[in-house]
Scaffold this motif. Structure first.
Motif, PDB file in Angstrom:
ATOM      1  N   LEU A 151       0.823  -1.214   0.000  1.00 30.43           N
ATOM      2  CA  LEU A 151       0.000   0.000   0.000  1.00 30.43           C
ATOM      3  C   LEU A 151       0.852   1.256   0.000  1.00 30.43           C
ATOM      4  O   LEU A 151       0.518   2.250  -0.653  1.00 30.43           O
ATOM      5  N   ALA A 152       1.959   1.228   0.737  1.00 33.92           N
ATOM      6  CA  ALA A 152       2.829   2.408   0.816  1.00 33.92           C
ATOM      7  C   ALA A 152       4.246   1.966   1.126  1.00 33.92           C
ATOM      8  O   ALA A 152       4.472   1.000   1.856  1.00 33.92           O
ATOM      9  N   GLY A 153       5.217   2.673   0.556  1.00 32.91           N
ATOM     10  CA  GLY A 153       6.618   2.376   0.830  1.00 32.91           C
ATOM     11  C   GLY A 153       7.119   1.138   0.118  1.00 32.91           C
ATOM     12  O   GLY A 153       6.420   0.535  -0.694  1.00 32.91           O
ATOM     13  N   THR A 154       8.321   0.755   0.442  1.00 35.19           N
ATOM     14  CA  THR A 154       8.959  -0.428  -0.140  1.00 35.19           C
ATOM     15  C   THR A 154       9.336  -1.383   0.980  1.00 35.19           C
ATOM     16  O   THR A 154      10.211  -1.060   1.800  1.00 35.19           O
ATOM     17  N   PRO A 155       8.677  -2.535   1.070  1.00 36.31           N
ATOM     18  CA  PRO A 155       9.004  -3.487   2.143  1.00 36.31           C
ATOM     19  C   PRO A 155      10.464  -3.905   2.101  1.00 36.31           C
ATOM     20  O   PRO A 155      11.076  -4.013   1.035  1.00 36.31           O
ATOM     21  N   ARG A 156      11.004  -4.140   3.262  1.00 32.13           N
ATOM     22  CA  ARG A 156      12.412  -4.494   3.406  1.00 32.13           C
ATOM     23  C   ARG A 156      12.644  -5.966   3.088  1.00 32.13           C
ATOM     24  O   ARG A 156      11.888  -6.830   3.517  1.00 32.13           O
ATOM     25  N   ALA A 157      13.692  -6.253   2.333  1.00 32.52           N
ATOM     26  CA  ALA A 157      14.102  -7.635   2.110  1.00 32.52           C
ATOM     27  C   ALA A 157      14.790  -8.157   3.360  1.00 32.52           C
ATOM     28  O   ALA A 157      15.357  -7.381   4.141  1.00 32.52           O
ATOM     29  N   LEU A 158      14.742  -9.467   3.558  1.00 34.90           N
ATOM     30  CA  LEU A 158      15.339 -10.043   4.757  1.00 34.90           C
ATOM     31  C   LEU A 158      16.845  -9.813   4.838  1.00 34.90           C
ATOM     32  O   LEU A 158      17.428  -9.810   5.916  1.00 34.90           O
ATOM     33  N   THR A 159      17.471  -9.610   3.695  1.00 32.69           N
ATOM     34  CA  THR A 159      18.921  -9.401   3.689  1.00 32.69           C
ATOM     35  C   THR A 159      19.293  -7.979   4.080  1.00 32.69           C
ATOM     36  O   THR A 159      20.440  -7.709   4.403  1.00 32.69           O
ATOM     37  N   ASP A 160      18.338  -7.052   4.068  1.00 32.41           N
ATOM     38  CA  ASP A 160      18.640  -5.658   4.387  1.00 32.41           C
ATOM     39  C   ASP A 160      18.787  -5.479   5.893  1.00 32.41           C
ATOM     40  O   ASP A 160      17.926  -5.925   6.662  1.00 32.41           O
ATOM     41  N   PRO A 161      19.846  -4.819   6.342  1.00 32.73           N
ATOM     42  CA  PRO A 161      19.970  -4.552   7.778  1.00 32.73           C
ATOM     43  C   PRO A 161      18.889  -3.584   8.242  1.00 32.73           C
ATOM     44  O   PRO A 161      18.407  -2.744   7.492  1.00 32.73           O
ATOM     45  N   VAL A 162      18.497  -3.745   9.486  1.00 37.53           N
ATOM     46  CA  VAL A 162      17.458  -2.892  10.062  1.00 37.53           C
ATOM     47  C   VAL A 162      18.106  -1.685  10.723  1.00 37.53           C
ATOM     48  O   VAL A 162      19.125  -1.809  11.395  1.00 37.53           O
ATOM     49  N   GLU A 163      17.524  -0.530  10.520  1.00 37.78           N
ATOM     50  CA  GLU A 163      18.036   0.689  11.143  1.00 37.78           C
ATOM     51  C   GLU A 163      17.281   0.929  12.446  1.00 37.78           C
ATOM     52  O   GLU A 163      16.076   1.150  12.438  1.00 37.78           O
TER      53      GLU A 163
END
Length: 416
Positions: free
Chosen positions: A321-333
């Protein structure tokens, strides 16, 4: 999705009771397993409906040390999907008995009623401690690429996630004090004061538990862990989700996705049209409330999604619906408290999410700063520089609490 390099990804799925968080957690796990990941679904909800959703007998870990030995595979799953519940009849307090016995001896010497003394020395949050240690052990085992945690409803989840810091804070203060007693008090002095000295075993247990709590906190707030809030497009539910986001920000947990569940398809009849309008308003409110966080939508399906096949189909129906979901490989901020220098002092910035100034309280107590947001509270241990300062003022804006410190000239002479 590809395997996170050198780490186990942790997804904590939570939300108000009844919004479908267990179904959402299970569908996420099935989708990840379908992509070839080794996935553990861990239920910390005392109600434990995860087995019903996956249509499998849900095994329980009676002790956190046996947690990695208990999970079972899910029949019909495409690959490495296993499931486990943290039993609320936990044996974790057995590990605390050494400290408990020592505290009881102290209270007995103070003539505290034995029944009251027993209540006072009970391990706080034993069920939550069991769940945290089981999760940390699963992550450290390296047996899974992804651990999806089906958390209890909002209030219980906050109690679970704040426990490592709270218990660690108390242990930090207990351990140095007891070590000083052990090294400075002689038996005669101990007899005079009436305080029994802790033996080495007591100190070792306290130290071990402090390290365990530190590891739990490290797992939960590290770059491989995040929270996903599940909600429905209703004003009451959105209001609680907003408070939940603020609480997570206060305690240093990253929310990387909001999942809107049970969105009705468009219809022309009067009843469905009314619901469509109400849900459209709810979706607009969600996008505004969680600006900067990806929002996905799961439609209301015909029939209960029970079993692997139905959960896989449900995952396929989810849309952005909004934004770009994070891939599991992406580090979390993860937004954490930050201290910067300023003229004549320092500035501490603490994320507080969506909370407004009226809901925020700040109190200095010795070497700690106590920040309260609504009904949630965090104790922040101040770094040494700020301990020698006094609070000048505080302000709230743009999701941040800003506290200004000025140097205390009595302990920090001018020019130093």
């Amino acid at each position: 999705m590809t395997e996170p390099p050198g780490s186990t990804r942790v997804l904590l799925v939570t939300g108000k009771g009844g919004v479908g968080k267990t179904t959402t957690a299970a569908s996420m796990a099935v989708a990840a397993a379908s992509s070839g990941h080794r996935v553990l679904v861990l239920s910390t909800d005392p109600a434990h409906s995860l087995g019903d959703v996956l249509d499998v007998d849900l095994p329980s870990a009676r002790h956190w040390r046996s947690g990695t030995d208990v999970p079972v595979g899910v029949p019909g799953s495409p690959g490495g999907l296993t499931v486990l519940a943290v039993d609320h009849h936990t044996d974790v307090e057995a590990d605390w008995d050494v400290v408990r016995d020592h505290l009881l001896r102290i209270l007995e010497g103070l003539d505290v009623d034995p029944v009251i003394a027993d209540e006072l020395v009970t391990l706080p949050g034993a069920d939550e401690v069991h769940a945290l240690l089981t999760l940390a052990l699963a992550v450290d085992s390296g047996d899974w690429d992804l651990v999806v945690v089906d958390c209890a409803p909002s209030a219980e989840t906050l109690r679970l996630l704040t426990l490592p810091e709270i218990l660690g804070w108390h242990l930090d203060r207990l351990l140095p004090a007891q070590r000083r007693l052990l090294t400075t008090l002689r038996p005669a002095a101990a007899a005079a004061t009436g305080i029994p000295l802790p033996d080495r075993e007591v100190l070792d247990v306290i130290g071990t538990w402090r390290r365990l709590m530190a590891r739990c906190r490290e797992v939960l707030t590290g770059p491989s862990a995040s929270v996903r809030i599940v909600l429905t497009p209703e004003r009451v539910v959105v209001a609680e989700a907003r408070r939940l986001r603020s609480a997570f920000a206060l305690h240093g947990y990253a929310v990387d996705e909001v999942v809107v569940n049970r969105v009705l398809p468009a219809g022309e009849d009067e009843w469905r049209s009314a619901w469509n309008r109400a849900q459209a308003d709810g979706l607009t409110l969600i996008i505004e409330s969680f600006d900067g966080i990806p929002v996905t939508v799961t439609p209301h399906v015909a029939g209960e999604p029970i079993g692997v096949a139905a959960l896989a189909a449900l995952a396929d129906e989810r849309s952005v619906l909004a934004g770009t979901p994070r891939a599991l490989t992406d580090p979390v901020e993860v937004a954490v408290p930050r201290v910067t220098g300023a003229e004549d002092g320092f500035v501490l910035e603490q994320p507080i999410g969506l909370a407004d100034a009226a809901a925020v309280r700040v109190q200095r107590r010795a070497d700690d700063l106590i920040v309260s947001v609504g009904g949630d509270r965090r104790i922040i241990a101040l770094p040494s520089a700020l301990r020698r300062c006094v609070v000048e003022n505080a302000s709230v804006g743009s999701g941040m609490l800003t506290v200004r410190f000025v140097k205390d000239e009595e302990v920090w002479p001018h020019g130093r």
